[in-house]
Write a protein that holds these residues in place. Structure first.
Motif, PDB file in Angstrom:
ATOM      1  N   GLY A 309     -10.805   0.107 -29.205  1.00 58.57           N
ATOM      2  CA  GLY A 309     -11.287  -0.333 -27.902  1.00 58.57           C
ATOM      3  C   GLY A 309     -12.376   0.560 -27.342  1.00 58.57           C
ATOM      4  N   ILE A 310     -12.166   1.860 -27.437  1.00 57.88           N
ATOM      5  CA  ILE A 310     -13.156   2.800 -26.920  1.00 57.88           C
ATOM      6  C   ILE A 310     -14.441   2.747 -27.746  1.00 57.88           C
ATOM      7  CG2 ILE A 310     -13.602   5.252 -26.492  1.00 57.88           C
ATOM      8  CD1 ILE A 310     -10.615   5.558 -25.897  1.00 57.88           C
ATOM      9  N   THR A 311     -14.303   2.483 -29.043  1.00 63.35           N
ATOM     10  CA  THR A 311     -15.490   2.360 -29.903  1.00 63.35           C
ATOM     11  C   THR A 311     -16.381   1.205 -29.457  1.00 63.35           C
ATOM     12  OG1 THR A 311     -14.259   3.254 -31.795  1.00 63.35           O
ATOM     13  CG2 THR A 311     -16.297   2.083 -32.280  1.00 63.35           C
ATOM     14  N   THR A 312     -15.764   0.064 -29.147  1.00 65.63           N
ATOM     15  CA  THR A 312     -16.570  -1.085 -28.707  1.00 65.63           C
ATOM     16  C   THR A 312     -17.228  -0.813 -27.365  1.00 65.63           C
ATOM     17  OG1 THR A 312     -14.682  -2.188 -27.630  1.00 65.63           O
ATOM     18  CG2 THR A 312     -15.091  -2.719 -29.941  1.00 65.63           C
ATOM     19  N   VAL A 313     -16.526  -0.091 -26.480  1.00 63.59           N
ATOM     20  CA  VAL A 313     -17.128   0.251 -25.190  1.00 63.59           C
ATOM     21  C   VAL A 313     -18.388   1.082 -25.410  1.00 63.59           C
ATOM     22  CG1 VAL A 313     -16.816   1.534 -23.041  1.00 63.59           C
ATOM     23  CG2 VAL A 313     -14.942   0.161 -23.943  1.00 63.59           C
ATOM     24  N   LEU A 314     -18.273   2.095 -26.268  1.00 66.27           N
ATOM     25  CA  LEU A 314     -19.420   2.957 -26.536  1.00 66.27           C
ATOM     26  C   LEU A 314     -20.552   2.181 -27.197  1.00 66.27           C
ATOM     27  CD1 LEU A 314     -20.651   5.762 -26.474  1.00 66.27           C
ATOM     28  CD2 LEU A 314     -19.468   6.290 -28.611  1.00 66.27           C
ATOM     29  N   LEU A 315     -20.217   1.285 -28.103  1.00 65.67           N
ATOM     30  CA  LEU A 315     -21.221   0.466 -28.782  1.00 65.67           C
ATOM     31  C   LEU A 315     -22.028  -0.350 -27.775  1.00 65.67           C
ATOM     32  CD1 LEU A 315     -22.297  -0.692 -31.561  1.00 65.67           C
ATOM     33  CD2 LEU A 315     -20.608  -2.521 -31.244  1.00 65.67           C
ATOM     34  N   VAL A 316     -21.335  -1.019 -26.864  1.00 65.45           N
ATOM     35  CA  VAL A 316     -22.015  -1.886 -25.897  1.00 65.45           C
ATOM     36  C   VAL A 316     -22.774  -1.064 -24.858  1.00 65.45           C
ATOM     37  CG1 VAL A 316     -21.723  -3.758 -24.232  1.00 65.45           C
ATOM     38  CG2 VAL A 316     -20.293  -3.695 -26.276  1.00 65.45           C
ATOM     39  N   LEU A 317     -22.247   0.093 -24.485  1.00 66.13           N
ATOM     40  CA  LEU A 317     -22.960   0.949 -23.537  1.00 66.13           C
ATOM     41  C   LEU A 317     -24.276   1.443 -24.127  1.00 66.13           C
ATOM     42  CD1 LEU A 317     -20.030   3.068 -22.042  1.00 66.13           C
ATOM     43  CD2 LEU A 317     -21.448   1.414 -20.807  1.00 66.13           C
ATOM     44  N   LEU A 318     -24.260   1.866 -25.384  1.00 61.74           N
ATOM     45  CA  LEU A 318     -25.490   2.303 -26.044  1.00 61.74           C
ATOM     46  C   LEU A 318     -26.473   1.139 -26.160  1.00 61.74           C
ATOM     47  CD1 LEU A 318     -23.978   4.529 -28.886  1.00 61.74           C
ATOM     48  CD2 LEU A 318     -25.251   5.328 -26.877  1.00 61.74           C
ATOM     49  N   TYR A 319     -25.949  -0.048 -26.427  1.00 58.05           N
ATOM     50  CA  TYR A 319     -26.768  -1.261 -26.495  1.00 58.05           C
ATOM     51  C   TYR A 319     -27.433  -1.525 -25.141  1.00 58.05           C
ATOM     52  CZ  TYR A 319     -27.721  -6.302 -26.670  1.00 58.05           C
ATOM     53  OH  TYR A 319     -28.311  -7.528 -26.576  1.00 58.05           O
ATOM     54  N   GLY A 320     -26.629  -1.503 -24.061  1.00 60.40           N
ATOM     55  CA  GLY A 320     -27.170  -1.779 -22.731  1.00 60.40           C
ATOM     56  C   GLY A 320     -28.173  -0.738 -22.289  1.00 60.40           C
ATOM     57  N   GLN A 321     -27.898   0.533 -22.593  1.00 65.03           N
ATOM     58  CA  GLN A 321     -28.818   1.609 -22.228  1.00 65.03           C
ATOM     59  C   GLN A 321     -30.198   1.378 -22.840  1.00 65.03           C
ATOM     60  OE1 GLN A 321     -28.874   5.125 -24.566  1.00 65.03           O
ATOM     61  NE2 GLN A 321     -28.709   6.481 -22.804  1.00 65.03           N
ATOM     62  N   ALA A 322     -30.214   1.015 -24.125  1.00 66.91           N
ATOM     63  CA  ALA A 322     -31.485   0.790 -24.817  1.00 66.91           C
ATOM     64  C   ALA A 322     -32.251  -0.378 -24.211  1.00 66.91           C
ATOM     65  CB  ALA A 322     -31.232   0.554 -26.307  1.00 66.91           C
ATOM     66  N   ARG A 323     -31.517  -1.432 -23.799  1.00 66.04           N
ATOM     67  CA  ARG A 323     -32.200  -2.618 -23.246  1.00 66.04           C
ATOM     68  C   ARG A 323     -32.776  -2.336 -21.867  1.00 66.04           C
ATOM     69  NH1 ARG A 323     -30.618  -2.708 -28.186  1.00 66.04           N
ATOM     70  NH2 ARG A 323     -31.000  -4.696 -29.235  1.00 66.04           N
ATOM     71  N   ILE A 324     -32.099  -1.512 -21.067  1.00 66.15           N
ATOM     72  CA  ILE A 324     -32.661  -1.137 -19.763  1.00 66.15           C
ATOM     73  C   ILE A 324     -33.945  -0.328 -19.964  1.00 66.15           C
ATOM     74  CG2 ILE A 324     -32.291   0.206 -17.663  1.00 66.15           C
ATOM     75  CD1 ILE A 324     -30.627  -2.267 -17.644  1.00 66.15           C
TER      76      ILE A 324
END
Length: 476
Positions: A309-324
């Protein structure tokens, strides 16, 4: 200075269609993306902390209050997403409705939100992984699993997982969503195992007193557990990689938010019903609860699910950071040379790598502590401004085509403003101080770099060049 110049929605749509990123995400992918980022640290860690320190068993109400605030903001997000299918979430929406300066501040705070939150989540992942390895007889040296302030040298597991996930993100969004699907499935199984094993052991006596810290504790808890919900913002950042963003983004935003809120409330109710809330202030409350009632094997399984669960959170956060970052650099708010799409993988690789390196350095060397609360205040600020923006667009561009319209917008949007503002009010004073300091730094960046390098400013300057000396003499 024209601080409130807005970006053309038609231009945003055109840029989104020709961004060069691969359009591979559907509605199910977006719902799973939202679940991937929302169900993780909040459900496996934050539930126990919020119950023990803020709200007691009434943490159930804290999750409902935070969920409602997000639902109101989510409906505004969904309308914006159907109008402006462009990366950047609240930053892009603010640029289209309220102007460049406010948009920059929203984006500036979203960058902080994603960076700080990702660093905190990476540290949490490290803690769970070290504990899991220890349970099977593999003990890592604290020197390489703790930051200097905690007695170590470097937190290597946190750095490793951050850089590994950024590698997956560079390779492609579709490949990353496949990993996300698998891990979301694993952690949802872990959540349901917990509910099946712990549910029959609920003792209603543990719910008394239900509100030991009073209603102020409930609202304080709501402001803290809001950290658990901020992942739904990441769904909006995926607009330019959606097959049909106008249709799928509202479904992804609202769908993931509803599913996650229900799961949070049910898990919080069972958790506080099984274990007295005073004993839940530990880094693994869900696994602890199963050990507390004698399910050691179930606890280990839930521990594995928590890591997923924590891995997916980190994955999506890194994804969102890059898109911003991508959206802001494309608009000239930050240097444009980081806004490059990989010729083979069709992803913004430079900004993905740079952001991951920054996150890994914070997670590897710095204690997160209270600064993680800045993620909450920055996100609440973005949600509040987005709610204002959706009302402004209803007035300034009432005839604009909207695939999704926020229902009863003149009630929902003000409720979003009031609820987000109230949660911001309940955050600690130190958080407000850091928030204003960060915004002050952002103002310096905007006025010394972003205003002049803004693509809108460059276009306006080219259309209206400054008069030359010869022209002035001629006119005289």
């Amino acid at each position: 200075m024209n601080l409130f110049r807005t970006k053309s929605i038609e231009q945003m749509r055109s840029m989104a269609e020709n961004s060069g990123m691969k359009k591979s995400l559907g509605a199910v992918d977006l719902i799973l993306l939202g679940i991937g980022c929302v169900i993780g640290t909040g459900i496996f860690v934050l539930t126990g902390v919020a119950a023990a320190k803020y709200a007691g068993p009434a943490v159930i109400l804290s999750f409902i209050i935070s969920g409602l605030a997000c639902a109101f903001a989510g409906l505004a997000y969904a309308e914006f997403a159907s109008i402006v299918p462009s990366s950047g979430s609240a930053y892009t929406y603010t640029y289209a409705s309220l102007g460049e300066f406010l948009a920059f501040l929203v984006g500036w705070n979203l960058i902080l939100e994603y960076t700080v939150t990702a660093s905190a989540v990476a540290s949490g992942w490290s803690g769970y992984m070290v504990g899991l390895l220890k349970s099977v007889g593999i003990e890592l040296s604290p020197a390489f699993t703790l930051v200097p302030s905690d007695g170590g040298i470097i937190n290597l597991p946190a750095i490793f997982i951050t850089l590994f996930l950024s590698f997956l993100l560079v390779r492609g969004t579709q490949e990353s969503t496949k990993i996300n699907r698998i891990l979301v499935f694993v952690k949802l199984i872990a959540v349901f195992i917990f509910l099946i094993l712990a549910g029959p052991n609920v003792d209603t006596a543990n719910w008394e007193p239900f509100m030991p810290f009073g209603f102020s504790g409930v609202t304080g808890g709501a402001a803290i557990v809001f950290f658990a919900y901020i992942g739904f913002d990441a769904v909006a950042t995926s607009a330019e990689e959606c097959k049909d963003p106008a249709r799928d983004l509202p479904v992804g935003i609202i769908g993931s938010l509803v599913i996650c809120t229900v799961l949070y409330v049910v898990v919080a109710a069972v958790l506080t019903g099984v274990v007295p809330y005073t004993e839940l202030n530990n880094p693994e409350p869900v696994a602890f609860a199963l050990r507390y009632i004698g399910y050691n094997i179930g606890s280990a399984v839930v521990g594995v699910g928590a890591i997923a669960g924590i891995t997916t959170v980190l994955l999506v956060l890194l994804y969102g950071q890059a898109r911003i970052f991508f959206a802001m650099s494309r608009d000239g708010m930050v240097p444009a040379n980081i806004c490059k799409i990989h010729s083979r993988y069709k992803t913004p690789y430079i900004v993905t790598i740079a952001g991951a390196v920054f996150v890994s350095l914070i997670a590897g060397f710095a204690p997160i502590g209270l600064i993680a609360e800045m993620a909450n205040i920055g996100t609440l600020n973005a949600f509040l401004i987005a709610a204002i923006g959706v009302m402004v667009l209803r007035l300034t561009k009432p005839d604009l085509h909207r695939t999704f319209r926020c229902p009863v917008v003149w009630l929902i949007a003000p409720l979003a403003i009031l609820s987000c503002g109230y949660l911001m009010y309940n955050l600690p004073f130190d958080t407000w101080v850091r928030f204003f300091v960060w915004c002050g730094i952002g103002c310096i960046v905007y006025f010394t770099y972003s205003y002049q390098h803004s693509t809108i400013n460059i276009k306006q300057s080219s259309k209206n060049p400054a008069p030359q000396i010869d022209d002035i003499n001629t006119s005289l």
